[in-house]
Design an enzyme around this catalytic site. Structure first.
Site, PDB file in Angstrom:
ATOM      1  N   HIS A   1      -7.648   5.748  10.043  1.00  0.00           N
ATOM      2  CA  HIS A   1      -6.597   5.036   9.498  1.00  0.00           C
ATOM      3  C   HIS A   1      -7.120   4.475   8.114  1.00  0.00           C
ATOM      4  O   HIS A   1      -7.301   3.192   7.954  1.00  0.00           O
ATOM      5  CB  HIS A   1      -6.032   3.909  10.549  1.00  0.00           C
ATOM      6  CG  HIS A   1      -4.848   3.448   9.978  1.00  0.00           C
ATOM      7  ND1 HIS A   1      -3.899   2.716  10.813  1.00  0.00           N
ATOM      8  CD2 HIS A   1      -4.032   3.436   8.865  1.00  0.00           C
ATOM      9  CE1 HIS A   1      -2.776   2.322  10.269  1.00  0.00           C
ATOM     10  NE2 HIS A   1      -2.958   2.701   8.936  1.00  0.00           N
TER      11      HIS A   1
ATOM     12  N   ASN B   1       0.929  -1.163   0.085  1.00  0.00           N
ATOM     13  CA  ASN B   1       0.075  -0.045   0.036  1.00  0.00           C
ATOM     14  C   ASN B   1       0.944   1.216   0.142  1.00  0.00           C
ATOM     15  O   ASN B   1       0.291   2.402   0.391  1.00  0.00           O
ATOM     16  CB  ASN B   1      -1.002   0.084   1.085  1.00  0.00           C
ATOM     17  CG  ASN B   1      -0.367  -0.154   2.387  1.00  0.00           C
ATOM     18  OD1 ASN B   1       0.943  -0.139   2.589  1.00  0.00           O
ATOM     19  ND2 ASN B   1      -0.871  -0.631   3.480  1.00  0.00           N
TER      20      ASN B   1
ATOM     21  N   GLN C   1      -5.742   2.534  18.470  1.00  0.00           N
ATOM     22  CA  GLN C   1      -6.808   2.386  17.357  1.00  0.00           C
ATOM     23  C   GLN C   1      -7.938   1.111  17.557  1.00  0.00           C
ATOM     24  O   GLN C   1      -7.221   0.219  17.740  1.00  0.00           O
ATOM     25  CB  GLN C   1      -5.892   2.051  16.060  1.00  0.00           C
ATOM     26  CG  GLN C   1      -5.553   3.275  15.533  1.00  0.00           C
ATOM     27  CD  GLN C   1      -4.935   3.282  14.129  1.00  0.00           C
ATOM     28  OE1 GLN C   1      -4.052   4.198  13.681  1.00  0.00           O
ATOM     29  NE2 GLN C   1      -5.020   2.120  13.195  1.00  0.00           N
TER      30      GLN C   1
ATOM     31  N   ARG D   1       2.873   6.147  12.166  1.00  0.00           N
ATOM     32  CA  ARG D   1       2.315   5.470  13.276  1.00  0.00           C
ATOM     33  C   ARG D   1       1.927   6.700  14.256  1.00  0.00           C
ATOM     34  O   ARG D   1       2.840   7.683  14.470  1.00  0.00           O
ATOM     35  CB  ARG D   1       3.051   4.496  14.001  1.00  0.00           C
ATOM     36  CG  ARG D   1       3.102   3.129  13.318  1.00  0.00           C
ATOM     37  CD  ARG D   1       1.812   2.455  13.032  1.00  0.00           C
ATOM     38  NE  ARG D   1       1.675   1.176  12.449  1.00  0.00           N
ATOM     39  CZ  ARG D   1       1.179   1.307  11.160  1.00  0.00           C
ATOM     40  NH1 ARG D   1       0.703   2.227  10.571  1.00  0.00           N
ATOM     41  NH2 ARG D   1       1.253  -0.184  10.396  1.00  0.00           N
TER      42      ARG D   1
END
Ligand code: NAI
Length: 351
Positions: A299, A114, A280, A251
């Site tokens: 995210h 990604n 998260q 992060r």
């Protein structure tokens, strides 16, 4: 073998759109492949109670950074049969890598799956901050037309100094995408690129302190390791130029939560964006949600529909090889043979 996947809840969107492969309902599109090979698949969304119930019988655990199951030392100890932990995506900091190495468990992620998606998101958010896109958009939705209010914080990106922290796959792709904006790009990485690479990417190395002092925008692309945890704490944020911006798609824990709230509240930083948080999902009262001048998203940068297809393909490849007793693609390995083998993590964890 029993494969346990911990994936985000897909709800109505995933039922309507089977391309949302990363949702638990769609189990990365791998249920037919796993079950037809005679293995068992459990796809969960509850990353605590349900996961803990499955751990004693789990051989392979698949998790994702977007909805991270925190695979702690205690959870690894509770899974005596566990041999392989796979991250559907990039970034395996939600896994205790040292504990996995000690147990001889292989950890792998879908390297590169990604990276373009994240680089595009980073450039989008740099522009959103510098041009101050969101207030102008909000005026449209709210039925307003106040040009002065919409442009009071809006600048051109051209001529600004942009700093990349972590010039790996995503950092380099971000640099390439920034070329069209006529910015000066500096980078910091603990592994300096060759002169030829720097020339091709159009970026110049700067020690971190220098980069903090000189940049109008900093975009963070290093992994979360013991060395980068809290890297952007109170002192480093204070060392940045007044009125600078940060985009963090790496992060959440790389930036100190409270120190950032203070730097944004005082106006020392002009804006913050990115899509990564800790923990998260971020709770509804996470202080970053209510900071002034932020352009954060949940995210999602690394989970476009194309990215989901790529990390699904990578997990398929890993499982196919693992079931056949073959070694995994070397590029995917984070922990192997009792060692942290990925160059990006190994400096922090020791070889
Ligand atoms: P990469 O391994 O290709 O590049 C990481 C770079 O960071 C390397 O050049 C490495 O030398 C550098 N680095 C490591 N420790 C450092 C330190 N202490 N100081 C300075 N530089 C350091 O990884 P890639 O694919 O570029 O991904 C980077 C990170 O982005 C991932 O580890 C992950 O945390 C995050 N990520 C976020 C996604 C999202 O959806 N928001 C999706 C994919 C990755």
């Amino acid at each position: 073998m029993k494969v346990v996947m911990v994936l985000y809840p897909g709800g109505a969107a995933a039922k309507e759109n089977p391309k949302i492969l990363g949702a638990a309902e769609n189990a990365l599109g791998l249920r037919p492949m796993i079950e037809s090979a005679g293995h068992e698949l459990v796809a969960l969304t509850d990353k605590e109670r349900d996961l803990d119930r499955e751990l004693p019988g789990t051989d392979v655990l698949v998790t994702t950074p977007f909805w991270p199951a925190y695979v702690t030392r205690a959870r690894i100890a509770a899974a005596p049969k566990l041999k392989l932990i796979l991250t559907a995506g990039v970034g395996s900091d939600h896994i205790d890598l040292a504990a996995a190495a000690e147990r001889g468990i292989t950890v792998a992620e879908i390297t590169g799956s990604n990276v373009v998606s994240v680089a595009e998101h980073a450039v989008m958010q740099i522009l959103a901050l510098v041009r101050d896109y969101l207030p102008a958009y909000r005026q449209v939705v709210d039925g307003k037309w106040d040009i002065a209010a919409a442009v009071t914080r809006s600048h051109d990106l051209e001529g600004k100094v942009v700093g990349i922290v972590g010039a790996g796959r995503i950092g380099q792709r971000t640099a390439i995408r920034l070329k069209g904006f006529d910015v000066q790009v500096l980078y910091y990485d603990f592994r300096r690129l060759t002169t030829a690479e720097e020339y091709t990417l159009g970026i110049r190395y700067a020690p971190l302190d220098d980069l903090l002092r000189r940049c109008d925008v900093i975009t963070i692309h290093c992994p979360l390791t013991p060395e980068t945890d809290g890297l952007f704490g109170r002192e480093r944020l204070a060392a940045m130029k007044r009125g600078a911006y940060i985009v963090n798609t790496a992060r959440g824990k790389i930036v100190d939560t409270q120190a950032l709230v203070e730097a944004m509240g005082s106006g020392h930083l002009a804006g913050y964006a990115g899509d990564v948080w800790y923990p998260q999902p971020a709770p509804p009262d996470h202080p970053w949600r209510s900071m002034p001048h932020h352009a954060l998203t949940v995210h999602v940068s690394g989970t476009t529909l194309e990215a989901q297809q790529r990390y699904s393909d990578g997990i398929r490849d890993c499982l196919t090889r693992f079931f056949a007793g073959r070694t995994l693609d070397r590029d995917y390995l984070i922990v192997d043979g009792g060692k942290v083998v990925s160059p990006s993590y190994s400096y922090a964890f020791g070889k």
